[in-house]
Design a protein around this motif. Structure first.
Motif, PDB file in Angstrom:
ATOM      1  N   SER A   3      51.805 -26.348   9.534  1.00  0.00           N
ATOM      2  CA  SER A   3      52.672 -27.491   9.787  1.00  0.00           C
ATOM      3  C   SER A   3      53.678 -27.129  10.880  1.00  0.00           C
ATOM      4  CB  SER A   3      53.417 -27.887   8.518  1.00  0.00           C
ATOM      5  OG  SER A   3      54.386 -26.902   8.193  1.00  0.00           O
ATOM      6  N   PRO A   4      54.254 -28.152  11.565  1.00  0.00           N
ATOM      7  CA  PRO A   4      55.278 -27.869  12.574  1.00  0.00           C
ATOM      8  C   PRO A   4      56.451 -27.072  12.008  1.00  0.00           C
ATOM      9  CG  PRO A   4      54.537 -30.134  12.753  1.00  0.00           C
ATOM     10  CD  PRO A   4      53.908 -29.572  11.509  1.00  0.00           C
ATOM     11  N   SER A 166      55.625 -35.456  17.463  1.00  0.00           N
ATOM     12  CA  SER A 166      56.428 -35.069  16.294  1.00  0.00           C
ATOM     13  C   SER A 166      57.925 -35.231  16.522  1.00  0.00           C
ATOM     14  CB  SER A 166      56.138 -33.617  15.913  1.00  0.00           C
ATOM     15  OG  SER A 166      56.648 -32.724  16.901  1.00  0.00           O
ATOM     16  N   GLU A 168      59.692 -32.787  17.283  1.00  0.00           N
ATOM     17  CA  GLU A 168      60.249 -31.538  16.757  1.00  0.00           C
ATOM     18  C   GLU A 168      59.809 -30.308  17.547  1.00  0.00           C
ATOM     19  OE1 GLU A 168      62.512 -31.547  14.605  1.00  0.00           O
ATOM     20  OE2 GLU A 168      62.336 -33.501  13.633  1.00  0.00           O
ATOM     21  N   THR A 169      59.084 -30.473  18.639  1.00  0.00           N
ATOM     22  CA  THR A 169      58.617 -29.335  19.427  1.00  0.00           C
ATOM     23  C   THR A 169      59.811 -28.572  19.995  1.00  0.00           C
ATOM     24  OG1 THR A 169      56.677 -30.624  20.053  1.00  0.00           O
ATOM     25  CG2 THR A 169      57.114 -28.621  21.322  1.00  0.00           C
ATOM     26  N   THR A 190      58.333 -41.436  20.684  1.00  0.00           N
ATOM     27  CA  THR A 190      57.871 -40.496  19.666  1.00  0.00           C
ATOM     28  C   THR A 190      57.319 -41.245  18.459  1.00  0.00           C
ATOM     29  OG1 THR A 190      58.561 -38.594  18.311  1.00  0.00           O
ATOM     30  CG2 THR A 190      60.177 -40.324  18.663  1.00  0.00           C
ATOM     31  N   ASN A 191      56.768 -40.504  17.528  1.00  0.00           N
ATOM     32  CA  ASN A 191      56.091 -41.115  16.386  1.00  0.00           C
ATOM     33  C   ASN A 191      56.998 -41.300  15.176  1.00  0.00           C
ATOM     34  OD1 ASN A 191      53.608 -42.255  15.592  1.00  0.00           O
ATOM     35  ND2 ASN A 191      53.078 -40.463  14.382  1.00  0.00           N
ATOM     36  N   SER A 192      58.221 -40.782  15.249  1.00  0.00           N
ATOM     37  CA  SER A 192      59.121 -40.869  14.089  1.00  0.00           C
ATOM     38  C   SER A 192      60.566 -41.076  14.540  1.00  0.00           C
ATOM     39  CB  SER A 192      59.031 -39.598  13.251  1.00  0.00           C
ATOM     40  OG  SER A 192      60.023 -39.594  12.243  1.00  0.00           O
ATOM     41  N   SER A 195      63.088 -38.030  13.678  1.00  0.00           N
ATOM     42  CA  SER A 195      62.901 -36.701  14.257  1.00  0.00           C
ATOM     43  C   SER A 195      64.168 -36.223  14.957  1.00  0.00           C
ATOM     44  CB  SER A 195      61.743 -36.721  15.256  1.00  0.00           C
ATOM     45  OG  SER A 195      62.062 -37.543  16.362  1.00  0.00           O
ATOM     46  N   TYR A 211      48.912 -39.613  12.159  1.00  0.00           N
ATOM     47  CA  TYR A 211      48.670 -38.284  12.731  1.00  0.00           C
ATOM     48  C   TYR A 211      47.202 -37.911  12.544  1.00  0.00           C
ATOM     49  CZ  TYR A 211      53.624 -37.181  13.330  1.00  0.00           C
ATOM     50  OH  TYR A 211      54.933 -37.165  13.743  1.00  0.00           O
ATOM     51  N   ASP A 218      46.574 -31.231  17.857  1.00  0.00           N
ATOM     52  CA  ASP A 218      47.048 -32.582  17.600  1.00  0.00           C
ATOM     53  C   ASP A 218      46.262 -33.550  18.481  1.00  0.00           C
ATOM     54  OD1 ASP A 218      48.380 -34.971  17.312  1.00  0.00           O
ATOM     55  OD2 ASP A 218      50.372 -34.139  17.603  1.00  0.00           O
TER      56      ASP A 218
END
Length: 245
Positions: A3-4, A166, A168-169, A190-192, A195, A211, A218
């Motif tokens: 996971s991230p 994410s 979160e990178t 972004t997807n969230s 984040s 996802y 990914d």
């Protein structure tokens, strides 16, 4: 399997181990801990600490989980993204989404230049975004190299459009943080909305796509991102055209 959050918790030596496992998974599941330690030039203690961070009690359990993960990937069937994209288009038709897009357009229109930032698949889209915006008379450039030195020097009305599934990178967060501290405007796609990147941004446009991963990669669809970028570019172009009238 990774996971991230787990990846971000790794230190430098553990990250070396992670990279080796990702590239040599089929080999690792049959290795002894001492052989792996020798191959990666780390201690067995480092390997055990790595396994613990991957929620495993030891190297044997880690190998079992890794083997099961690989077997699942071999059987994996990828879903068509048509349904995901249609669901996104339905959300994109809402008043709230439209107002968010217009807010982003206003910031882009007022900016002197646009810098797109992304890594991996998002890096490819960042390059496309810069090319597309420039084609419609909005001077743009892109960064897709995670090691590119982002100094954050302030230009008049500086703007970065940051792309991350994410949000979160670590490298993306680092780039955005440097720019933000130097008074750049940040628009994130972004997807969230929860984040780290979203919380740092002046405007966040989220697309909520399911996802998807294959092995360690990914492969979440980028169709919504393409739609967002192209729509923003066209709306900004139209704003500029209306000003000329």
């Amino acid at each position: 399997m990774f996971s991230p959050e787990e990846i971000q918790s790794l230190n430098e030596l553990e990250f070396l181990l992670y990279n080796y496992v990702v590239k040599n998974s089929e080999k690792v599941i049959y290795m002894r801990i001492r052989d792996l330690a020798k191959e990666v030039h780390v201690s067995t203690t480092t390997i055990l600490r790595f396994c613990k961070k991957m929620d495993c009690n030891g190297f044997s359990e880690f190998k079992v989980k890794l083997k099961m993960f690989l077997e699942e990937q071999e059987k994996q069937i990828l879903n068509d993204d048509k349904t995901v994209f249609l669901e996104f288009l339905n959300r994109a038709s809402s008043k709230d989404f439209d107002e968010l897009m217009n807010k982003a357009c206003s910031i882009i229109h007022d900016s002197a230049e646009v810098l797109f930032i992304g890594i991996g698949n998002s890096g490819g889209i960042a390059a496309y975004g810069a090319h597309y915006f420039s084609s419609l008379n909005k001077l743009s450039s892109s960064i897709s190299d995670p090691f590119y030195p982002v100094t954050g020097e302030v230009k008049e009305k500086s703007l970065a459009i940051v792309l991350s599934v994410s949000g979160e990178t670590p490298t993306i967060i680092s780039h955005a943080s440097r720019l933000k501290s130097n008074n750049w405007k940040i628009i994130s796609i972004t997807n969230s909305k929860n984040s780290t990147l979203a919380q740092m941004s002046d405007v966040t446009i989220t697309y909520y796509a399911q996802y998807q991963t294959y092995k360690y990669y990914d492969i979440t669809t980028q169709l919504p991102v393409m739609y967002i970028i192209e729509t923003l570019a066209k709306r900004v172009f139209n704003l500029a055209q209306n000003e000329k009238k």
